[in-house]
Design an enzyme around this catalytic site. Structure first.
Site, PDB file in Angstrom:
ATOM      1  N   HIS A  96      24.659-104.901  -7.419  1.00  0.00           N
ATOM      2  CA  HIS A  96      24.598-103.975  -8.557  1.00  0.00           C
ATOM      3  C   HIS A  96      24.001-104.660  -9.780  1.00  0.00           C
ATOM      4  CE1 HIS A  96      27.513-102.063  -5.887  1.00  0.00           C
ATOM      5  NE2 HIS A  96      27.223-100.925  -6.495  1.00  0.00           N
ATOM      6  N   GLU A 129      21.812 -90.802  -1.714  1.00  0.00           N
ATOM      7  CA  GLU A 129      20.569 -90.956  -2.475  1.00  0.00           C
ATOM      8  C   GLU A 129      19.341 -90.469  -1.707  1.00  0.00           C
ATOM      9  OE1 GLU A 129      22.944 -93.204  -2.367  1.00  0.00           O
ATOM     10  OE2 GLU A 129      23.528 -93.574  -4.444  1.00  0.00           O
TER      11      GLU A 129
END
Lengths: 334, 327
Positions: B129, B60
């Site tokens: 998450h 990322e």
């Protein structure tokens, strides 16, 4: 020809520097590149070299002084200071010692005396409040202010805190009632005397001589204060006309310390007709409230009230509270 | 009007903008053949090819940095950040680089990039998450933050985001991808900084973000049965925030509950409540109230996880207490 020695900028956020040490003495020759002094900032101590030459003169600050960035600290002159005009300024030791002096001069602290607000002629629109802060929502307070209602009127009327906007809206019709001519109201309740009888036996076993009327006066005063008919910090006197006496704050002193006086102008008068044949009684007395208790196995408690003193709704709340205390006297007494 | 899913609406927004402007491209993990784990970008690689639908390595910070560079040199990248929780990985690129360039260049540089990512719990995805980190991003000046609540909104806000010349982060609730809703065939945009008043009410204002808008709507139905009239407002974007609409509503109702799925403390709800307090104080009849996720890591245990986030019943309960003036 002379050159100023100024406090250098050594860091981006630096406002002042402290002269850590003078490495040249006044009157000493300084060559270009010589270290004149060392300066301490919040980050480091740094040696300061001279870009010019001359005799160190007119030293304004001693070692240890905190100097604003850009201020002239000393000068380099072509001749030693002693040879210059005798009127030349001397080292100002007061400035050097008082390290904050240069800063203080720039930002003098002005001492001002706060003016009492009543001199300003401004009228504060503070809400009237009795007996400390009364809790209300901002919207409720705005409405009260708009309608010119005192917040204490609502609490006097038994409205629970915190007061909300709906309480203020519901209160509106009652404003007019205040202007109605006074009249007398009457309300009564029925209660069992059992708990009072038990309490009296217990008091007697404790060798406390308290009459039934006095005991009732204690409970009535407690109820008056609890329902805020009387504010907690005001005196509450209960007249017992049958005994020609008046009790001052009987709910606040101990049962053994009841304060009796001859005063006939109490807030409330109390008539004890229990265990007698009297079943009814009416009198236009000076007291604002009249409480009479009748009966034997079942008591009737009657409250007569001036509608200018308390509103009917408040009277009902008060009588309910008196009745509750008669049925559970120990709750208050203990 | 046709009903399509959230995923389709988002897919249409990206596809339309890629057709409209060839500098628009999307990059991220599994965006090409896989079409993202939520199948939002399915079909894009077939139409636009691998040069404009870029699968990236699992890095990322790397691809976010590439996106900032691309946006500074004439491209309009869309970064697909698979989970909102990964925002921590791109924080320097986002907050220190993307958010600051326009300001630090005196307006000479623009950073037309969009990060599309998600938030929301109750999907049994555990603590790493399931986070809702919009407050973290909204805290940074220079970034706009959109929080759509319907397929209609996600398309309209995404198209506005892609046309915006500076960074936008758009948060989608993970549970919304299969939500269906009416979406016009014709092109439309939803402007930022304009809240949507969903239903008018007089007793209390329920302010929601993203899926919490549905929670507020359900709560309003429960309240209606109890005779309480709730006004429901969808803020749509938290940065910029449509203060005017919120303040005017609260001035009218005197009460508000602000609901957002981020952790309650130091969050979006706290910020909105603070602004309402500053601007509508004298109209308040009850304490302005926040409802967010509990200040705990989101548990994996389904029984526990469901307790951590605001529910319609919980919002309705709270509203009843505020309206009746619980003393």
């Amino acid at each position: 020809m002379s050159h100023d020695i100024i406090m250098p900028v050594l860091g981006m956020n630096q406002d002042t520097g402290i002269i850590a040490e003078w490495l040249k003495q006044p009157g000493e020759w300084v060559a270009s590149g010589d270290v004149v002094m060392s300066v301490e900032t919040d980050k480091a101590v740094q040696d300061i070299e001279s870009r010019y030459e001359g005799y160190l003169s007119h030293v304004k600050y001693e070692a240890g002084a905190e100097v604003p960035v850009g201020d002239v600290i000393a000068q380099l002159t072509a001749q030693p200071e002693s040879d210059l005009d005798s009127a030349s300024p001397e080292v100002d030791t007061s400035k050097a010692v008082t390290t904050e002096a240069p800063v203080a001069e720039k930002a003098p602290v002005q001492v001002t005396t706060p003016q009492p607000s009543h001199n300003t002629g401004l009228v504060k629109t503070e809400l009237p409040s009795v007996g400390g802060k009364i809790l209300a929502s901002p919207k409720a307070k705005s409405l009260l202010r708009d309608r010119g209602i005192a917040i204490s009127d609502l609490t006097d009327d038994g409205v629970q805190q915190p007061i909300h906007a709906a309480d203020v809206m519901a209160y509106e019709p009652k404003i007019r009632q205040k202007h109605v001519a006074s009249s007398m109201g009457k309300v009564h309740s029925v209660v069992s005397p059992d708990a009072i009888v038990v309490t009296e036996q217990w008091l007697a076993s404790d060798e406390l001589s308290v009459s039934r009327a006095e005991l009732l006066a204690v409970l009535v005063a407690g109820a008056l204060r609890y329902t805020k008919v009387i504010e907690s910090d005001l005196d509450c006197s209960v007249v017992i006309p049958a005994d020609d006496c008046c009790l001052l704050n009987p709910d606040l002193v101990g049962l053994g310390d009841l304060q009796k006086s001859q005063d006939e102008n109490g807030f409330v008068s109390l008539w004890d007709f229990t265990e007698s044949s009297i079943a009814g009684f009416e009198l236009d007395s000076d007291a604002k409230l009249n409480i009479s208790v009748f009966g034997g196995e079942q008591w009737t408690v009657e409250l007569r009230f001036d509608t200018n003193v308390i509103r009917p709704k408040q009277a009902i709340v008060l009588l309910s509270e008196i009745t509750r205390r008669i049925s559970q006297p120990l709750r208050q007494l203990l | 009007m046709r009903n399509i899913t959230w995923s389709q609406a988002m897919n249409e927004a990206i596809a339309e903008e890629m057709r409209h402007d060839e500098t628009v491209f999307i990059m991220g993990e599994d965006v090409a053949e896989a079409g993202t784990p939520f199948k939002v970008t399915s079909g894009l690689v077939e139409e636009f090819g691998t040069q404009r639908v870029l699968d990236t390595p699992i890095s990322e910070p790397g691809f976010m940095g590439m996106a900032v560079g691309a946006s500074l040199t004439g491209m309009r990248p869309i970064v697909d950040l698979m989970f909102g929780d990964f925002i921590y990985l791109i924080m320097d690129q986002l907050a220190n680089q993307a958010a600051k360039q326009h300001y630090m260049s005196g307006g000479k540089l623009t950073v037309p990039l969009v990060v599309r990512t998600n938030m929301g719990a109750t999907r049994r995805s555990a603590a790493q998450h399931s986070q809702s980190l919009q407050a973290l991003v909204a805290h940074i000046p220079g970034i706009k933050v959109a929080m759509p609540s319907t397929p209609y909104e996600v398309k309209g806000l995404m198209k506005t985001a892609i046309r915006d010349n500076n960074p936008v982060v758009i948060f989608e609730d993970k549970l919304s991808y299969q939500m269906k809703g009416p979406v016009p065939e014709e092109e439309y945009f939803i402007p930022f900084g304009q809240a949507n008043v969903i239903s008018q009410g007089t007793d209390i204002t329920l302010i929601g973000t993203s899926s919490m808008v549905q929670v507020c709507e359900e709560a309003a139905l429960i309240l209606a049965e109890k005779g309480i009239s709730a006004e429901v407002i969808d803020v749509r974007t938290i940065a910029p925030l449509d203060e005017h609409t919120l303040v005017e509503s609260v001035k009218k109702t005197g009460r508000a509950i602000v609901v957002d799925e981020g952790h309650q403390s130091f969050g979006v709800t706290s910020e909105i409540v603070a602004r309402l307090n500053e601007q509508a104080f004298y109209y308040l009849d009850a304490p302005l109230t926040r409802m967010g996720a509990m200040d705990v890591p989101i548990p994996f245990s389904p029984a526990l996880e469901d307790l951590t986030v605001p529910t319609a019943a919980g919002v309705a309960d709270k509203a009843v207490k505020l309206v009746t003036g619980e003393r």
